[in-house]
Design an enzyme around this catalytic site. Structure first.
Site, mmCIF file in Angstrom:
data_model
loop_
_atom_site.group_PDB
_atom_site.id
_atom_site.type_symbol
_atom_site.label_atom_id
_atom_site.label_comp_id
_atom_site.label_asym_id
_atom_site.label_seq_id
_atom_site.Cartn_x
_atom_site.Cartn_y
_atom_site.Cartn_z
ATOM 1 N N MET A 30 0.838 -1.205 0.000
ATOM 2 C CA MET A 30 0.000 0.000 0.000
ATOM 3 C C MET A 30 0.876 1.258 0.000
ATOM 4 O O MET A 30 0.408 2.349 0.306
ATOM 5 C CB MET A 30 -0.942 0.002 1.205
ATOM 6 C CG MET A 30 -1.906 -1.183 1.164
ATOM 7 S SD MET A 30 -3.426 -0.875 2.052
ATOM 8 C CE MET A 30 -2.804 -0.616 3.705
ATOM 9 N N LEU A 33 6.583 3.131 1.721
ATOM 10 C CA LEU A 33 7.476 1.975 1.845
ATOM 11 C C LEU A 33 8.587 2.202 2.871
ATOM 12 O O LEU A 33 9.123 3.303 2.993
ATOM 13 C CB LEU A 33 8.085 1.650 0.480
ATOM 14 C CG LEU A 33 7.069 1.360 -0.630
ATOM 15 C CD1 LEU A 33 7.790 1.035 -1.943
ATOM 16 C CD2 LEU A 33 6.117 0.237 -0.254
ATOM 17 N N HIS A 37 9.148 -3.497 3.543
ATOM 18 C CA HIS A 37 8.706 -3.686 2.154
ATOM 19 C C HIS A 37 9.910 -3.957 1.240
ATOM 20 O O HIS A 37 9.861 -4.825 0.365
ATOM 21 C CB HIS A 37 8.014 -2.431 1.624
ATOM 22 C CG HIS A 37 6.768 -2.034 2.346
ATOM 23 N ND1 HIS A 37 6.687 -0.904 3.134
ATOM 24 C CD2 HIS A 37 5.539 -2.601 2.380
ATOM 25 C CE1 HIS A 37 5.467 -0.792 3.612
ATOM 26 N NE2 HIS A 37 4.744 -1.800 3.187
ATOM 27 N N GLN A 61 -10.172 -2.806 2.154
ATOM 28 C CA GLN A 61 -9.645 -3.465 3.353
ATOM 29 C C GLN A 61 -9.640 -2.553 4.575
ATOM 30 O O GLN A 61 -9.199 -2.951 5.644
ATOM 31 C CB GLN A 61 -8.259 -4.066 3.103
ATOM 32 C CG GLN A 61 -7.132 -3.075 2.954
ATOM 33 C CD GLN A 61 -5.856 -3.774 2.515
ATOM 34 O OE1 GLN A 61 -5.728 -4.222 1.383
ATOM 35 N NE2 GLN A 61 -4.888 -3.894 3.416
ATOM 36 N N GLY A 147 4.889 -10.362 3.879
ATOM 37 C CA GLY A 147 5.688 -10.268 5.095
ATOM 38 C C GLY A 147 5.048 -11.000 6.263
ATOM 39 O O GLY A 147 3.826 -10.935 6.452
ATOM 40 N N GLN A 148 5.889 -11.663 7.041
ATOM 41 C CA GLN A 148 5.414 -12.372 8.237
ATOM 42 C C GLN A 148 4.828 -11.404 9.270
ATOM 43 O O GLN A 148 4.055 -11.802 10.139
ATOM 44 C CB GLN A 148 6.576 -13.181 8.834
ATOM 45 C CG GLN A 148 6.234 -14.043 10.024
ATOM 46 C CD GLN A 148 5.155 -15.073 9.713
ATOM 47 O OE1 GLN A 148 5.098 -15.608 8.604
ATOM 48 N NE2 GLN A 148 4.288 -15.338 10.676
ATOM 49 N N LYS A 149 5.185 -10.132 9.169
ATOM 50 C CA LYS A 149 4.606 -9.097 10.049
ATOM 51 C C LYS A 149 3.082 -9.227 10.126
ATOM 52 O O LYS A 149 2.478 -9.060 11.178
ATOM 53 C CB LYS A 149 5.005 -7.717 9.513
ATOM 54 C CG LYS A 149 4.171 -6.539 9.964
ATOM 55 C CD LYS A 149 4.522 -6.127 11.341
ATOM 56 C CE LYS A 149 3.806 -4.910 11.874
ATOM 57 N NZ LYS A 149 2.664 -4.383 11.223
ATOM 58 N N GLN A 153 -2.628 -12.437 7.590
ATOM 59 C CA GLN A 153 -2.782 -12.168 6.154
ATOM 60 C C GLN A 153 -2.092 -13.267 5.337
ATOM 61 O O GLN A 153 -2.643 -13.771 4.357
ATOM 62 C CB GLN A 153 -2.182 -10.796 5.832
ATOM 63 C CG GLN A 153 -2.076 -10.492 4.356
ATOM 64 C CD GLN A 153 -1.750 -9.021 4.111
ATOM 65 O OE1 GLN A 153 -2.628 -8.192 4.104
ATOM 66 N NE2 GLN A 153 -0.482 -8.711 3.919
ATOM 67 N N VAL A 176 10.862 -7.277 9.459
ATOM 68 C CA VAL A 176 12.005 -6.373 9.630
ATOM 69 C C VAL A 176 11.657 -5.386 10.746
ATOM 70 O O VAL A 176 10.545 -4.843 10.793
ATOM 71 C CB VAL A 176 12.308 -5.637 8.308
ATOM 72 C CG1 VAL A 176 13.426 -4.616 8.504
ATOM 73 C CG2 VAL A 176 12.690 -6.648 7.233
HETATM 74 P P1 AMP Z 1 1.327 -3.018 3.490
HETATM 75 O O1 AMP Z 1 1.905 -1.945 2.619
HETATM 76 O O2 AMP Z 1 1.258 -2.653 4.916
HETATM 77 O O3 AMP Z 1 0.069 -3.604 2.925
HETATM 78 O O4 AMP Z 1 2.384 -4.195 3.453
HETATM 79 C C1 AMP Z 1 2.807 -4.761 2.230
HETATM 80 C C2 AMP Z 1 3.599 -5.994 2.515
HETATM 81 O O5 AMP Z 1 4.731 -5.681 3.317
HETATM 82 C C3 AMP Z 1 2.800 -7.041 3.301
HETATM 83 O O6 AMP Z 1 3.106 -8.329 2.787
HETATM 84 C C4 AMP Z 1 3.318 -6.868 4.692
HETATM 85 O O7 AMP Z 1 3.218 -8.035 5.489
HETATM 86 C C5 AMP Z 1 4.770 -6.532 4.429
HETATM 87 N N1 AMP Z 1 5.382 -5.859 5.578
HETATM 88 C C6 AMP Z 1 4.892 -4.793 6.271
HETATM 89 N N2 AMP Z 1 5.701 -4.494 7.298
HETATM 90 C C7 AMP Z 1 6.732 -5.380 7.251
HETATM 91 C C8 AMP Z 1 7.896 -5.598 8.059
HETATM 92 N N3 AMP Z 1 8.169 -4.837 9.111
HETATM 93 N N4 AMP Z 1 8.705 -6.621 7.723
HETATM 94 C C9 AMP Z 1 8.440 -7.428 6.660
HETATM 95 N N5 AMP Z 1 7.370 -7.261 5.866
HETATM 96 C C10 AMP Z 1 6.523 -6.265 6.159
#
Ligand code: AMP
Length: 280
Positions: A30, A33, A37, A61, A147-149, A153, A176
């Site tokens: 989204m 970054l 990301h 969402q 991301g496992q964060k 999801q 991360v």
């Molecule tokens: P978002 O932009 O929040 O929708 O996240 C996009 C992708 O980045 C998703 O797969 C998230 O799980 C991943 N993501 C967000 N924060 C982190 C992080 N701190 N470490 C690893 N992946 C992340």
């Protein structure tokens, strides 16, 4: 690196790439970054010939009272970061093209998406699965990186891919963190300095639970109680949930099964909603 705004632009490109047998990776984001990301983009670049990063603040969402309108949007900085991390294409569709007037079809995963995040954000995962399904049909990637964060999801997307027989590999990158342990998140930029300090309690609570598991404590209620206690010590924090669950089904577990369980939590730090998790 190319920036493509239209669905037809990506379709044309993908047709050409597939004709040349390129392995295509998609990294859905989204925007706003951060290094989390970017780590996913780098992971994608190791595995694929062409890395497509989508940047789309997906309205479906977000709940009605959530932060869709104020969600950070900074395309200029994002494009530079994507290029630096090794993206080949950035796809930035408009809301109007992704959800034309009259749009009425959703993809719903009905089990893994129900507890935890699903319980407090009832339409969230419907929006995620719907947009990811659309992105998959547009970009036709061989692999897709998450991301496992966002542990739930990941589980929901894997279930959707399995249940709907979608020919894509779901690759998961580790969370991360900032140097003090706070998981990187686009929403961290909402935090004031005081809130930022309190937000460290998420990492502390998870670390304590992990330490207890390493010391042999497998009872979920003990881990949850201790993590909740650490969070509750902070004046600005309100706990939404702390749970020990199966990493694939997200069902609550009474006991940790090493390698199969995770501890996940969601809190409000004043008006900022944060989530984090550790695999156990
Ligand atoms: P978002 O932009 O929040 O929708 O996240 C996009 C992708 O980045 C998703 O797969 C998230 O799980 C991943 N993501 C967000 N924060 C982190 C992080 N701190 N470490 C690893 N992946 C992340």
């Amino acid at each position: 690196m190319q920036t493509i705004h239209s669905i037809s632009g990506i379709r044309d490109l993908v047709r050409d790439l597939r004709a040349r047998d390129h392995v295509i990776a998609l990294v859905p984001t989204m925007g706003a970054l951060h290094d989390g990301h970017l780590s996913l983009i780098r992971l994608a670049a190791e595995r694929a010939d062409t890395v497509i990063v989508s940047i789309f603040v997906n309205p479906t969402q977000f709940g009605p009272n959530e932060d869709f309108l104020k969600y950070p949007r900074e395309l200029g900085a994002d494009l530079a970061a994507c290029q630096e991390a090794g993206a080949d294409v950035v796809f930035t569709p408009s809301v109007e093209e992704m959800y034309p007037k009259g749009f009425s079809t959703y993809v719903v995963e009905d089990r893994v998406s129900k507890p935890l995040e699903g319980a407090s954000r009832p339409t969230h995962f419907r929006g995620v699965t719907t947009v990811v399904a659309k992105l998959l049909h547009i970009a036709q990637p061989d692999l897709m990186v998450f991301g496992q964060k966002d542990a739930q999801q990941v589980a929901v997307i894997k279930k959707m891919v399995e249940d709907l027989l979608i020919p894509v590999e779901v690759v998961v990158g580790p969370t991360v963190r900032e140097s003090d342990g706070l998981a990187m998140s686009s929403r961290n930029r909402y935090l004031t300095a005081t809130q930022r300090k309190e937000a460290l309690a998420l990492f502390q609570a998870l670390s304590k639970a992990k330490e207890m598991v390493e010391g042999g404590e497998l009872r979920a209620d003990r881990l949850i109680a201790e993590a909740t206690h650490i969070l509750s010590d902070h004046r600005r924090i309100r706990v939404i949930y702390v749970a020990v669950a199966d990493r694939d089904t997200m069902e609550a577990a009474r006991e940790v099964t090493p390698g199969k369980s995770l501890i996940a939590l969601a809190v409000w730090v004043d008006e900022v909603r944060l989530i984090d998790n550790f695999l156990l």
